[in-house]
Every structure is written in structure tokens, then in C-alpha cells.
Design a protein around this motif. Structure first.
Motif, mmCIF file in Angstrom:
data_model
loop_
_atom_site.group_PDB
_atom_site.id
_atom_site.type_symbol
_atom_site.label_atom_id
_atom_site.label_comp_id
_atom_site.label_asym_id
_atom_site.label_seq_id
_atom_site.Cartn_x
_atom_site.Cartn_y
_atom_site.Cartn_z
ATOM 1 N N SER A 13 51.737 80.104 92.393
ATOM 2 C CA SER A 13 52.559 78.903 92.305
ATOM 3 C C SER A 13 51.916 77.869 91.396
ATOM 4 C CB SER A 13 52.741 78.298 93.703
ATOM 5 O OG SER A 13 51.508 77.761 94.157
ATOM 6 N N ILE A 15 51.992 74.413 92.322
ATOM 7 C CA ILE A 15 52.212 73.293 93.225
ATOM 8 C C ILE A 15 50.921 72.508 93.343
ATOM 9 C CG2 ILE A 15 52.610 72.746 95.659
ATOM 10 C CD1 ILE A 15 54.199 75.761 94.902
ATOM 11 N N ILE A 62 59.810 79.313 95.131
ATOM 12 C CA ILE A 62 58.499 79.067 94.514
ATOM 13 C C ILE A 62 58.601 79.096 92.995
ATOM 14 C CG2 ILE A 62 56.185 80.040 94.214
ATOM 15 C CD1 ILE A 62 56.448 80.883 97.223
ATOM 16 N N ASN A 65 60.384 75.688 91.697
ATOM 17 C CA ASN A 65 59.943 74.363 92.142
ATOM 18 C C ASN A 65 58.479 74.147 91.821
ATOM 19 O OD1 ASN A 65 62.178 73.005 93.919
ATOM 20 N ND2 ASN A 65 62.243 75.187 94.380
ATOM 21 N N ARG A 66 58.208 73.051 91.176
ATOM 22 C CA ARG A 66 56.826 72.653 90.885
ATOM 23 C C ARG A 66 56.575 71.299 91.529
ATOM 24 N NH1 ARG A 66 54.337 74.847 85.405
ATOM 25 N NH2 ARG A 66 55.143 76.949 85.539
ATOM 26 N N ILE A 70 52.619 70.834 99.310
ATOM 27 C CA ILE A 70 53.039 72.061 99.965
ATOM 28 C C ILE A 70 53.960 71.742 101.150
ATOM 29 C CG2 ILE A 70 51.202 73.544 99.151
ATOM 30 C CD1 ILE A 70 49.733 73.182 101.761
ATOM 31 N N THR A 72 56.396 69.596 100.960
ATOM 32 C CA THR A 72 57.715 69.575 100.324
ATOM 33 C C THR A 72 58.205 70.995 100.086
ATOM 34 O OG1 THR A 72 57.171 67.484 99.246
ATOM 35 C CG2 THR A 72 59.026 68.729 98.335
ATOM 36 N N LEU A 73 57.320 71.856 99.603
ATOM 37 C CA LEU A 73 57.669 73.256 99.389
ATOM 38 C C LEU A 73 58.098 73.906 100.699
ATOM 39 C CD1 LEU A 73 57.790 75.680 97.427
ATOM 40 C CD2 LEU A 73 55.433 76.190 98.146
#
Length: 115
Positions: A13, A15, A62, A65-66, A70, A72-73
Motif C-alpha cells: 500500500s 498509506i 487498497i 486509496n492513498r 490506516i 481511514t482505510l
């Protein structure tokens, strides 16, 4: 009601709050527990929820989305899983972020969220 659990799904990811996390990225591991409000009948998949839909749904979130956090993810993944089927009553997720830029010795940072 019953639960479906998937352990240790692995992804790469991008993130994080720091710029290098967005560029280089890091590995994350995800455990997913899904409570299903259904009664399987006649050995028919249509009478329940297919767990085969979970991994590609998480992978898609995943990949697209950046986010910085985590947490929020986790919420985005929960929402996406719950949108698969109205019989999904609750989703519990653990996300472990490896290679975090923390000055110390540790394997990972993990959050747990349920909704």
C-alpha cells in the motif's frame, strides 16, 4: 448468524502521513471477520454470502486509496465489505502496517475496528 474469517491477507500500500510512505509504500496485512445474518440452505451459495468476494473488494480499496491513516482505510474497507450484501451484519478488521517509520524495534503497528 455466523462469521466468516479471513486471516493475513497481504498487500502493498501507499498509506501514510509521511511523503516517503506515499512514494515507497509499505506492506500491510489484514484480518477480516464478517458476521453474516443468513441461514445456508440446500447447499446453495445463493442462500449465504460468498467470501470469495472479500479479497478482491479489499484489494480494490487498497489499490484506489492513498489515505493518510490506516483508520481511514479500515473504515473504507468496512463500508465496501458491508455493501457486498445486505445480509452482512458487522465487519471487524485488523490492519497491520509493517515497516513503519518509527524510531524503535517492532514488527508492525496494528489497528482494530468494527462496525
Amino acid at each position: 448468524m455466523y462469521q466468516i474469517t479471513m486471516h493475513n491477507m497481504r498487500f502493498h500500500s501507499h498509506i501514510g502521513v509521511l511523503p516517503e510512505e506515499k512514494v515507497v509504500g509499505q506492506n500491510i496485512q489484514i484480518d477480516l471477520k464478517v458476521a453474516v445474518n443468513a441461514v445456508p440452505a440446500d447447499d446453495d451459495l445463493k442462500s449465504t454470502v460468498s467470501y470469495a468476494d472479500f479479497y478482491p473488494t479489499v484489494a480494490n480499496v487498497i489499490q484506489n486509496n492513498r489515505v493518510n491513516l490506516i483508520e481511514t482505510l479500515a473504515q473504507i474497507i468496512i463500508d465496501a465489505i458491508k455493501n457486498i450484501d445486505r445480509r452482512i451484519a458487522a465487519v471487524n478488521i485488523h490492519i497491520r502496517k509493517q515497516g513503519t517509520p518509527i524510531n524503535g524495534v517492532l514488527d508492525d503497528v496494528e489497528i482494530e475496528m468494527e462496525h
